[in-house]
Motif scaffolding. Structure first.
Motif, PDB file in Angstrom:
ATOM      1  N   UNK A 110       0.837  -1.203   0.000  1.00 52.73           N
ATOM      2  CA  UNK A 110       0.000   0.000   0.000  1.00 52.73           C
ATOM      3  C   UNK A 110       0.876   1.259   0.000  1.00 52.73           C
ATOM      4  N   UNK A 127       2.321   1.914  -3.451  1.00 52.40           N
ATOM      5  CA  UNK A 127       1.319   2.527  -4.336  1.00 52.40           C
ATOM      6  C   UNK A 127       1.150   4.005  -4.009  1.00 52.40           C
ATOM      7  N   UNK A 128       1.074   4.279  -2.706  1.00 56.39           N
ATOM      8  CA  UNK A 128       0.823   5.656  -2.274  1.00 56.39           C
ATOM      9  C   UNK A 128       1.966   6.586  -2.698  1.00 56.39           C
ATOM     10  N   UNK A 164       1.978   6.781  -6.764  1.00 50.74           N
ATOM     11  CA  UNK A 164       0.869   7.490  -7.419  1.00 50.74           C
ATOM     12  C   UNK A 164       0.468   8.787  -6.728  1.00 50.74           C
ATOM     13  N   UNK A 165       0.930   8.988  -5.486  1.00 56.79           N
ATOM     14  CA  UNK A 165       0.518  10.165  -4.746  1.00 56.79           C
ATOM     15  C   UNK A 165       1.686  11.086  -4.413  1.00 56.79           C
TER      16      UNK A 165
END
Ligand SMILES: [Zn+2]
Lengths: 268, 183
Positions: B98, B101-102, B105-106
């Motif tokens: 997680x 991904x964060x 993409x963030x």
């Protein structure tokens, strides 16, 4: 001395667990730099645990060169460089940083390489177990945060916040008969925070925004989210009679937040 | 002929329907698992909700937004470090994925956007420099913990560690705009 200077100097220390008096004054009174010093100390302690077998010199140099040319770990800002009076001073500063950090990077590289080449027994149960750790609500909230980090318009923010609120409300209702009153109160608190501090506050912003979005579009958007909050309130209300009193209190909090939010979104 | 074709179509339709009944992603966890997972993730979700709302309340492309984004990523790291300390490799893997991904993409693209927009010499630019440095140190701390800590021998932990390396060539949030000033 600004924070970035202090933090760079902490990194450049031979051992950041030992902060010199010159920096201590700032570190003691600045929460950010204090936290930074603690983190640098933790990193130092972790580095000390790394097993670093003697690596073939050339190979290590090559790896390091790659890493450093790809991107120096710490790029001192231009302002910081100017603080060092002579060019040789700033070069020395850079060199000290680079050496410390490339040492750390080398240690990680070597350790990772050692671990990835060390054969170890396969474990077959991992897939199942990891799936057992997967919590859909957590995944949704992390994805919501990812979307909020990149949200570049009010409508986008509203959309993400409304989705997060829906997800939390659905999970709270799903847990209403099994979770404790305390746990439900936390969940209702998340919902309340998103609706009150997020959705409602962004709705007010949207109404104030003078250009960009036509009034009719604003009204349509806000009405659609208000309707979703209304649905949250209705479904939560239906559940109230079926749960123990302790859980009822938590659900009422969610219900109130939904109704308040609905009013704000409708401009009432 | 037509009959065979018809039978085939029915079979295909049935197979498609059956596949739909068992999607790759698992169904919602059983109630007792839900409760266990809620308890395990309660404070993490609380932090993420707070930082998410803060991000919503900041303007696009500001250091303030990056600051809250980095704090959200830090709360994920804290949860990973706690799980690693307990030797809970499966939770470490789930959270590290997680986190990856964060960041990908963030946090990382956000940093790039903001850095492209603000003057590195302005107070906001300096603030951003500090946050970026913290984000890098966070990632270092995570990688070192997964390399040296109680879960280091777990193969899947090592796989998720590799995935972190793939975020960028050096395994850190991608560099943003090249620092222009050299005077
Ligand atoms: Zn400071």
């Amino acid at each position: 001395m600004n924070c970035q200077t202090v933090q760079n100097q902490i990194l450049a220390l031979p051992d950041p667990r030992d902060i010199p008096a010159a920096l201590q004054q700032h570190v003691l009174h600045c929460a950010a730099c204090h936290a930074w010093a603690q983190q640098a100390a933790r990193l130092e302690a972790l580095v000390a645990q790394l097993p670093v077998p003697p690596a073939p010199g050339q190979k290590k140099d090559a790896l390091l060169g790659e890493l450093i040319s790809a991107e120096p770990l710490i790029q001192p800002p231009a302002r910081l460089t100017a603080l060092y009076r002579s060019a040789s001073d700033s070069r020395r500063f850079l060199r000290r940083n680079t050496m410390y950090l490339s040492g750390l990077a080398a240690a990680i590289l070597v350790a990772v390489a050692v671990y990835s080449f060390t054969p170890r027994p396969h474990r077959h149960q991992h897939d199942e177990v990891t799936q057992a750790e997967d919590y859909p609500l957590l995944r949704k909230i992390v994805h919501g945060n990812t979307a909020l980090a990149r949200a570049d318009s009010l409508p986008r923010k509203l959309e993400v916040l409304a989705q997060m609120a829906d997800d939390i409300a659905a999970d709270t209702r799903g847990m209403a008969r099994i979770a404790s009153g305390d746990e439900l109160r936390d969940m209702a608190g998340w919902y309340e925070k998103i609706v009150k501090d997020g959705l409602a506050s962004q709705a007010r912003e949207l109404r104030k925004q003078p250009v960009g979005i036509p009034e009719a579009e604003k009204t349509r958007l806000l009405e659609s989210y208000a309707a979703r909050l209304q649905a949250d309130a209705r479904m939560t209300e239906q559940l109230l009679q079926e749960v123990p009193p302790e859980s009822q209190r938590a659900l009422r909090r969610l219900l109130e937040a939904a109704r308040e939010g609905e009013k704000t979104l409708r401009g009432q | 002929m037509a009959r065979a074709l018809f039978t085939l179509l029915i079979l295909v339709a049935l197979a498609t329907w059956a596949a739909g009944q068992h999607p790759g992603t698992a169904a919602a966890p059983a109630p007792e698992d839900q409760l266990r997972l809620l308890r395990a993730n309660r404070s993490l979700i609380g932090n993420l909700v707070s930082e998410g709302v803060e991000m919503a309340n900041t303007s696009h492309s500001t250091a303030a937004r990056v600051e809250h984004c980095r704090r959200a990523s830090r709360s994920l790291i804290n949860a990973i470090l706690q799980a690693a300390e307990r030797g809970d490799a499966e939770r470490v893997v789930m959270l590290t994925n997680l986190f990856g991904d964060f960041v990908r993409d963030g946090l990382s693209p956000l940093l790039e956007e903001v850095k492209a927009r603000i003057d590195p010499q302005s107070p906001e630019g300096e603030r951003l420099g500090v946050i970026q440095q913290q984000a890098r140190a966070d990632l270092q701390e995570l990688k070192l913990t997964l390399t040296t800590g109680a879960v280091r021998d777990n193969q899947r932990v090592q796989e998720s560690l590799k995935q972190l390396d793939e975020l960028t060539p050096s395994g850190l949030p991608r560099p943003t705009v090249a620092s222009p000033a050299t005077n």
